[in-house]
Design an enzyme around this catalytic site. Structure first.
Site, PDB file in Angstrom:
ATOM      1  N   HIS A 373       7.144   0.178  16.891  1.00 53.33           N
ATOM      2  CA  HIS A 373       7.108  -0.549  15.542  1.00 53.33           C
ATOM      3  C   HIS A 373       8.164   0.156  14.687  1.00 53.33           C
ATOM      4  O   HIS A 373       8.334  -0.170  13.607  1.00 53.33           O
ATOM      5  CB  HIS A 373       5.883  -0.134  14.927  1.00 53.33           C
ATOM      6  CG  HIS A 373       4.576  -0.852  15.336  1.00 53.33           C
ATOM      7  ND1 HIS A 373       4.196  -2.633  15.135  1.00 53.33           N
ATOM      8  CD2 HIS A 373       3.724  -0.566  16.439  1.00 53.33           C
ATOM      9  CE1 HIS A 373       3.275  -2.628  15.728  1.00 53.33           C
ATOM     10  NE2 HIS A 373       2.905  -1.641  16.547  1.00 53.33           N
ATOM     11  N   LYS A 566       5.800  -4.282  -0.700  1.00 55.69           N
ATOM     12  CA  LYS A 566       5.571  -3.600   0.725  1.00 55.69           C
ATOM     13  C   LYS A 566       5.733  -1.864   0.395  1.00 55.69           C
ATOM     14  O   LYS A 566       5.793  -1.627  -0.883  1.00 55.69           O
ATOM     15  CB  LYS A 566       6.697  -3.999   1.421  1.00 55.69           C
ATOM     16  CG  LYS A 566       8.138  -3.615   0.746  1.00 55.69           C
ATOM     17  CD  LYS A 566       9.275  -4.122   1.379  1.00 55.69           C
ATOM     18  CE  LYS A 566       9.665  -5.516   1.680  1.00 55.69           C
ATOM     19  NZ  LYS A 566       9.629  -6.172   2.912  1.00 55.69           N
ATOM     20  N   ARG A 567       5.257  -0.911   1.468  1.00 58.00           N
ATOM     21  CA  ARG A 567       5.459   0.341   1.164  1.00 58.00           C
ATOM     22  C   ARG A 567       6.904   0.564   0.282  1.00 58.00           C
ATOM     23  O   ARG A 567       7.673  -0.318   0.898  1.00 58.00           O
ATOM     24  CB  ARG A 567       5.330   1.056   2.532  1.00 58.00           C
ATOM     25  CG  ARG A 567       3.841   1.141   3.132  1.00 58.00           C
ATOM     26  CD  ARG A 567       2.981   1.481   1.932  1.00 58.00           C
ATOM     27  NE  ARG A 567       3.107   3.026   1.875  1.00 58.00           N
ATOM     28  CZ  ARG A 567       1.960   3.779   2.533  1.00 58.00           C
ATOM     29  NH1 ARG A 567       1.104   3.426   3.197  1.00 58.00           N
ATOM     30  NH2 ARG A 567       2.557   5.066   2.373  1.00 58.00           N
ATOM     31  N   LYS A 572      13.817   0.409   2.780  1.00 59.23           N
ATOM     32  CA  LYS A 572      13.431  -1.112   2.360  1.00 59.23           C
ATOM     33  C   LYS A 572      13.968  -1.443   1.185  1.00 59.23           C
ATOM     34  O   LYS A 572      14.039  -2.691   0.602  1.00 59.23           O
ATOM     35  CB  LYS A 572      11.742  -0.985   2.271  1.00 59.23           C
ATOM     36  CG  LYS A 572      11.106  -0.940   3.362  1.00 59.23           C
ATOM     37  CD  LYS A 572       9.533  -1.002   2.994  1.00 59.23           C
ATOM     38  CE  LYS A 572       8.860  -0.377   4.263  1.00 59.23           C
ATOM     39  NZ  LYS A 572       8.435  -1.646   5.200  1.00 59.23           N
ATOM     40  N   THR A 674       6.284  -8.544   7.957  1.00 63.18           N
ATOM     41  CA  THR A 674       5.436  -9.637   8.188  1.00 63.18           C
ATOM     42  C   THR A 674       5.004 -10.112   6.781  1.00 63.18           C
ATOM     43  O   THR A 674       4.672 -11.229   6.780  1.00 63.18           O
ATOM     44  CB  THR A 674       4.110  -8.810   8.727  1.00 63.18           C
ATOM     45  OG1 THR A 674       3.649  -7.575   8.072  1.00 63.18           O
ATOM     46  CG2 THR A 674       4.186  -8.508  10.252  1.00 63.18           C
ATOM     47  N   LYS A 678       4.126 -14.185   5.582  1.00 63.24           N
ATOM     48  CA  LYS A 678       3.228 -14.739   4.548  1.00 63.24           C
ATOM     49  C   LYS A 678       3.920 -15.348   3.514  1.00 63.24           C
ATOM     50  O   LYS A 678       3.411 -16.561   3.136  1.00 63.24           O
ATOM     51  CB  LYS A 678       2.469 -13.309   4.071  1.00 63.24           C
ATOM     52  CG  LYS A 678       1.438 -12.522   5.207  1.00 63.24           C
ATOM     53  CD  LYS A 678       1.322 -11.267   4.603  1.00 63.24           C
ATOM     54  CE  LYS A 678       0.888 -10.553   5.835  1.00 63.24           C
ATOM     55  NZ  LYS A 678       0.730  -8.982   5.667  1.00 63.24           N
TER      56      LYS A 678
END
Ligand code: 26Q
Length: 831
Positions: A373, A566-567, A572, A674, A678
């Site tokens: 991952h 998100k985290r 990110k 992911t 969504k």
């Protein structure tokens, strides 16, 4: 527990019949639970209503759980086991009502008690047994396997404390323990009779068995019991209920007794505590933190208990000759976290079942499969050899032997290539020898997959290249997905109804059917377009209420809802988002309001407690929000909020309300993502880099319905050698203004220099995330977003097309691919 107690007595238990699902039956059962089971005779708190209702619903799962279980246990029925340190399930009640199709009668039943279903559902704490993407993926996989009636059992840990709760205090993250089991968990069933004994410590002892064979046994160990708790995983309206089996650690009795008899009661209690620590708390970091002994204990605890249980089940189902074991069982390892299972299966086969090395290795390498991952090198798990030697000495013997044999193979293939041997060795040499868990997983598995097309490609080109040259056939891609049951049908009932009114409701279990929406997208000015916008507006209203409640910020549902949840991680790039927000703020302050599009920017996510920079980013977001939101000149044109404690149940409100989904990681860093899926399913447009599954999302929906920006993965790599962020800043007046404003202390809260480290990091030639390199193209893409928003009919068309083309991103598709290429299971009653 004595062995007698462990002896199963077969009772003439009948096949359970489905219970009645009308409101009267549900209300009767509910009342019985409230009174007879919970002893509530008159008034009661919402917590008890939740308990009683959950039991009522669980009863309705039981007949299907029984039949599914018996079906799975049939002889020669091949099964898959999903081994994961994380299952981020979230709430169960609403999801089970949906899957059983009993929402309406349940609502009606509750009305008889003047209770409101939605309020009751709110009582349920999230089962937060995961950090983020990887844990939630495991939960979505379980949902799809049940819906596809695939014989898959999930194995995980029943953490007493799940992911910490996040509060924001003085703009900073504060962590609080998540004691989610405090009021009991109506969804779990303890099966103490199937406990397993797990060994730690001790040493390997060589001996000759009765037949004179040289054998090894692991002795002098301190043992811990693993107690299974089963959680039902219901398929969607298909009478299938699969099992998620979570292990709780418990002290053995003799452990206590020994100390107790020596008169050291407190020491005995302490030993018990230590044993039970193993399943006490989820590690809250999502990029690995190395070297923590308790974490390695957790990993071995899960791997060993699960393998022993799988062997037990296999034997119970008639298995006996290990020659067929690999034909009957497959283990999917969710990242490297459970990959000690490779060595543990070898140990069990050799030490306990007396197979020889080659037999054991053939079996192991035919039933292990590994999913990667991450590409971040710092996230690759390594464990110091000395820790293994102390905690799992027998496992270390086996790893050494696996490595010796493997390196022999490598040196036969590439004679004299010592550099390659050093690179590929499972044991990393250095001041402190380390076990490379990913290498162990690769060597021990027949399948190795990444989680999006780009990610899988980068794995074989880069990180795993040596192994790819050796075993190209082992490597494959399985693009992630999400379950449309939770993420559309449950979270977005209004959209579900609207879609079903046009194309029927079979899309819920066959998401490709959403393609039938395409003609409705392309026809403009229709009632459907209008209804689509109304649904989105209502969902935005619902989110606005939450934002008001949790952040005390006013979001106007007529504005563009621009969301990144998100985290919190530098790769990110929540920072890029906030730089853009500051840029918009400066524009407004300079009076550049022509063709302005009102925006509400929502950011949410948890920072690992030890990740200082991530916490600083949270603080900056909150400081910017304070300044922007309280500036009267800005008003409704720009609102910014940081939503505290982002979790599964908040995403259920957030995803349906998004107009714009922020997927802005540095290209090549986000394995898949992911959340992006969504949002897409719920009709949001994506602004994103060419990274992870974004690429496949853009392919599916078309570049004209996606806001792409930024460097590509290879461009990021190429630029690294000559990256001069200060030049970029000097040449871009907008960027310079943003950085200057931060530097000026405008967002500081009486703390001079508090955001200097952030500025330093983005201005460093070594900034791995190259935030400033993408600033200009990000701002340009955001401007295109604003322009597009001004044509609402066109936006609606794009929104519908996003939903229409999201079918590929159902975990049903993902699971069918795992099954076709890796697991090869037969669905349902087929054997
Ligand atoms: C490892 C060792 C010690 C302690 C913690 C950990 C640890 C725990 C969790 C390391 C990593 C994680 C989680 C990783 C994760 O969530 N990865 C995400 O997985 C998603 C599903 O495949 C992808 O969509 C995301 O791109 C990826 O970041």
């Amino acid at each position: 527990m004595s062995s007698q107690e462990n002896c199963e007595i077969l009772l003439p238990i009948p096949t359970l019949q489905p219970l009645d699902n009308d409101a009267a039956a549900i209300s009767d059962d509910f009342q019985r639970y409230l009174t007879y089971h919970l002893g509530r005779f008159k008034g009661c708190t919402p917590a008890y209503i939740y308990q009683a209702l959950s039991h009522t619903v669980r009863d309705r799962l039981m007949p299907h759980w029984q039949s599914t279980w018996l079906n799975h246990l049939q002889p020669q029925k091949r099964r898959a086991y999903y081994l994961s340190l994380e299952f981020l399930i979230g709430r169960a009640l609403g999801n089970n009502l949906l899957n059983l199709a009993i929402e309406n009668p349940t609502q009606e039943a509750l009305k008889r008690f003047s209770a409101d279903l939605e309020q009751v559902e709110e009582r349920e704490p999230d089962a937060g047994l995961g950090n983020g993407g990887l844990g939630r993926l495991a939960a979505c996989f379980m949902d799809s396997c049940a819906t596809l009636a695939l014989p898959v059992i999930g194995y995980g840990i029943r953490y007493e404390y799940g992911m910490f709760r996040q509060r924001i205090e003085n703009d900073e993250q504060v962590e609080e323990p998540d004691h989610w089991l405090r009021e009991g968990n109506p969804w779990e069933i303890e099966r103490a009779e199937y406990h397993q004994r797990i060994q730690f410590g001790g040493y390997s002892e060589f001996y000759k068995d009765a037949h004179g064979e040289e054998r090894v046994r692991w002795v002098g160990t301190q043992d811990v019991l693993a107690i299974p708790f089963d959680v039902p995983i219901a398929g969607y309206k298909n009478n299938t209920v699969n099992t998620l089996r979570l292990w709780k650690a418990s002290a053995t009795d003799e452990f206590n007794l020994q100390e107790f008899n020596q008169g050291s009661y407190t020491e005995a209690v302490q030993a018990k505590n230590e044993a039970e620590h193993i399943s006490m708390v989820l590690y809250p970091n999502d990029s690995s933190e190395n070297g923590k002994e308790l974490r390695l204990r957790q990993q071995y605890f899960l791997a060993s208990a699960s393998l022993k249980d799988a062997i037990r089940l296999w034997k119970k189902g008639g298995g006996g000759d290990f020659k067929t074991f690999a034909a009957d069982n497959v283990f999917q390892m969710n990242d490297t976290h459970p990959t000690i299972a490779v060595a543990e299966l070898m140990r069990l086969l050799i030490d306990e079942y007396h197979l020889n090395w080659d037999e054991a290795w053939n079996i192991t390498t035919q039933c292990m499969a590994y999913t990667n991952h991450t590409l971040l090198p710092e996230a690759l798990e390594r464990w110091p050899v000395y820790l293994f030697r102390r905690l799992l000495p027998r496992l270390l013997d086996i790893i050494y032997e696996i490595n010796a044999r493997f390196l022999r193979l490598v040196s036969r293939r590439w004679p004299g290539d010592t550099d390659r041997l050093r690179r590929m060795s499972i044991i990393e040499e250095g001041p402190v020898q380390q076990v490379r868990m990913a290498w162990l997983a690769i060597v021990g598995s027949f399948s190795i997959n990444g989680v999006a097309a780009l990610h899988s490609q980068l794995l074989v080109d880069g990180l795993f290249h040596d192994f790819y040259e050796l075993w190209p056939h082992k490597f494959n891609n399985k693009t992630n997905g999400v379950t449309p049951r939770r993420w559309v049908a449950f979270a977005n009932p209004a959209l579900t109804q609207l879609v079903s009114s046009k194309i029927g409701d079979s899309w819920i279990a066959n998401l490709q059917e959403l393609e039938k929406l395409v003609p409705y997208a392309t026809k403009k000015h229709t009632a459907f377009h209008k209804a689509w916008r109304e649904v989105k507006h209502a969902n935005k209203q619902r989110l606005a209420t939450l934002v008001k409640q949790d952040c005390n910020v006013d979001f106007n549902p007529d504005s563009l809802f621009d969301i990144q949840v998100k985290r919190i991680h530098e790769y990110k790039r929540q920072l890029l988002n906030i730089l853009h927000v500051i840029h918009l703020y400066i524009r407004l302050k300079n009076g550049k309001t022509d063709n302005w599009v009102n925006r509400c920017v929502l950011i949410g996510g948890k920072a690992a407690p030890g990740y200082v920079m991530a916490k600083r980013i949270i603080k900056l977001i909150n400081r910017v929000a304070d300044i922007v939101n309280n500036d009267e000149e800005i008003g409704e044109r720009l609102k910014v909020a940081f939503i505290p404690n982002y979790r599964v149940s908040s995403m259920e409100i957030i995803a349906p309300a998004a107009d714009l989904s922020e997927q802005i990681s540095t290209a090549g860093k986000e394995a898949s993502g992911t959340g992006n899926m969504k949002f897409m399913m719920n009709g949001a447009l994506t602004i994103g880099t060419y990274d992870g599954a974004n690429i496949e999302i853009m392919d599916a929906v078309g570049a004209e319905n996606f806001f792409l920006f930024g460097l590509k993965a290879d461009e990021v790599q190429a630029l690294r050698h000559d990256y001069r962020p200060w030049d970029i800043a000097a040449q871009d007046a907008d960027l310079k203004a943003v950085l200057d404003l931060i530097r000026s202390g405008h967002f500081n809260d009486c703390a001079p220099g508090e955001f200097e480290p952030i500025l330093n990091s983005v201005l460093s030639a070594n900034d791995p995330w190259m935030t400033l390199a993408d600033f200009r193209s990000y701002v340009d893409a955001q401007d295109k977003v604003a322009t597009a928003w001004q044509d609402q009919e066109h936006w609606t068309r794009m929104s519908i097309l996003n939903t229409a083309h999201s079918g590929f991103f159902s975990t049903d598709r993902t699971m069918l691919e795992y099954n076709r290429d890796i697991w090869k299971l037969k669905a349902g009653a087929e054997i």
